[in-house]
Design an enzyme around this catalytic site. Structure first.
Site, PDB file in Angstrom:
ATOM      1  N   HIS A  23      45.161  40.622  39.138  1.00 47.47           N
ATOM      2  CA  HIS A  23      44.033  40.327  40.256  1.00 47.47           C
ATOM      3  C   HIS A  23      43.114  41.627  40.061  1.00 47.47           C
ATOM      4  CE1 HIS A  23      46.865  38.052  43.174  1.00 47.47           C
ATOM      5  NE2 HIS A  23      46.282  37.277  42.175  1.00 47.47           N
TER       6      HIS A  23
ATOM      7  N   VAL B 224      38.913  43.359  41.623  1.00 44.19           N
ATOM      8  CA  VAL B 224      37.707  43.408  42.220  1.00 44.19           C
ATOM      9  C   VAL B 224      36.753  44.035  41.216  1.00 44.19           C
ATOM     10  CG1 VAL B 224      36.151  44.180  44.253  1.00 44.19           C
ATOM     11  CG2 VAL B 224      38.664  43.264  44.710  1.00 44.19           C
TER      12      VAL B 224
ATOM     13  N   HIS C   1      39.404  38.464  42.362  1.00 39.31           N
ATOM     14  CA  HIS C   1      40.465  37.685  42.048  1.00 39.31           C
ATOM     15  C   HIS C   1      41.638  38.173  42.764  1.00 39.31           C
ATOM     16  CE1 HIS C   1      43.412  36.233  38.725  1.00 39.31           C
ATOM     17  NE2 HIS C   1      43.462  35.546  39.893  1.00 39.31           N
TER      18      HIS C   1
ATOM     19  N   HIS D 213      40.622  28.664  34.467  1.00 34.23           N
ATOM     20  CA  HIS D 213      40.400  29.538  35.611  1.00 34.23           C
ATOM     21  C   HIS D 213      40.126  30.901  34.969  1.00 34.23           C
ATOM     22  CE1 HIS D 213      44.473  30.523  34.426  1.00 34.23           C
ATOM     23  NE2 HIS D 213      44.556  31.390  35.503  1.00 34.23           N
TER      24      HIS D 213
END
Length: 371
Positions: free
Chosen positions: A135, A137, A166, A288
């Site tokens: 994950h 930003v 994400h 993805h």
DNA sequence: ATGTGC
């Protein structure tokens, strides 16, 4: 064209990847195991396919009326959202932005709770946090417009700054999976159990999108800008389809909901995909991201052994990641080549890139935790 | 992936 491999004579598995793409054998084995799942109809894997905990990541799976919550996994609603900022790259003080973004989580905590509640009525612990793993930003600049008309239509200007986010539903997703059982038998779509799972699942999906929005708006304010949503696409979710079918996406973005980000974070450019009609066998899905080529344990071990000298990021972006283990596990060379994944997408007619983005600052975590 | 496991 030597792409679109079928992995079985029964033609229920298709991998949308060229021979030039690295596809780990274990992930194809996991893919083929899906045939034993109740209600299984077909699966479509993308070039970012890689082995996962319970099953392959980077694929779509269609069943005849059966929901398999364990295939969606714990991070229900995880996805990618792209926001345009009203700032040009030439207006940005990179050092200031880098410093300011360290305070992302604190800024969320200090933010106006009424505003947060408006964005996310189901406020829960974890709202406004990025989480771990892959994950992030990321502050990016648009550096190439492959389709000028499409970019103009969406207000995507060269030299403008963007935020790619994400993350997922944080603790809510694992909670929902736990509550509804993780058995391999799955749940019937029309059963009370299936209906109850879908309701909680849909809340987690909405929570995850709200989380991305809150993070983007907070990050935008830290760099003295405003965020405008371009597109938000989940890649871990399930949806009922016509004819009583159920489509699971596990690390696969939908190709039937408009523009879709294809991230190549940190060490590579990202793209914005415009889906094309594509073959039905692709199950309305897209990759993805780049997909892992090395697992987390392997990356962590290499870092501990000290045989991997720290490498400069090829694109020179700044990274906020105080957790050394996370930094090792998520190093750019743990991932496949995003250009190869994009080439497979375009050659298969699934989508085409309309714009390319270069990373400037990546936020992962400002807290030191790892070994 | 996980208000992180052994």
């Amino acid at each position: 064209m030597n792409i679109h491999h079928w992995t079985g004579a029964d033609r229920r598995f298709r991998v949308f990847a060229s021979p030039a793409s690295w596809i780990e054998g274990a992930s194809v084995a996991q893919l083929r195991l899906l045939a034993g799942r109740r209600g299984f109809l077909s699966a479509a894997a993308m070039a970012d396919l890689h082995p996962g905990h319970k099953g392959p990541v980077g694929c779509a799976i269609e069943t005849e009326g059966v929901i398999h919550p364990d295939l969606v996994g714990t991070d229900i609603g995880c996805g990618m959202a792209l926001f345009a900022l009203d700032i040009e790259q030439r207006q940005l003080h990179i050092d200031k932005a880098f410093k300011a973004l360290h305070g992302l989580h604190e800024a969320v905590d200090a933010g106006d709770r009424a505003h947060q509640a408006a964005i996310a009525p189901d406020y829960a612990p974890g709202m406004g946090t990025v989480g771990g793993g892959n994950h992030f930003v990321e502050l990016q600049v648009l550096d190439d417009r492959a389709d000028e008309a499409a970019c103009d239509a969406h207000g995507l200007r060269r030299g403008a700054l963007f935020l790619l986010v994400h993350t997922g539903s944080r603790s809510l997703g694992p909670e929902v999976l736990e509550r509804h059982g993780v058995g391999e038998r799955g749940l019937d779509l029309q059963s009370p159990e299936g209906i109850a799972y879908l309701a909680d699942h849909d809340r987690a999906v909405a929570f995850a999108a709200a989380n991305r929005k809150l993070l983007a708006e907070t990050a935008a304010s830290l760099v003295r800008g405003n965020a405008r949503l371009i597109t938000d696409q989940p890649h871990n979710f399930v949806e009922p389809r016509p004819g009583g079918r159920v489509l699971h996406r596990k690390g696969a973005a939908p190709a039937d909901r408009g523009l879709s980000p294809l991230p190549g974070s940190r060490g590579a450019q990202s793209h914005l995909l415009l889906p094309e009609a594509g073959p039905g066998e692709a199950l309305a899905s897209l990759p993805h991201g780049a997909g892992r080529k090395r697992d987390r344990a392997g990356m962590s071990d290499r870092a501990k052994d000290g045989d991997r000298p720290p490498r400069a990021n090829p694109l020179g972006n700044r990274i906020i990641c105080a957790d050394r283990r996370m930094a090792a596990e998520e190093a750019p060379d743990a991932y496949k080549n995003i250009a190869r994944v994009l080439a497979d997408v375009e050659e298969a007619g699934l989508a085409r890139s309309i714009a390319r983005f270069r990373p400037i600052v990546t936020f992962k975590t400002a807290e030191a935790r790892g070994r």
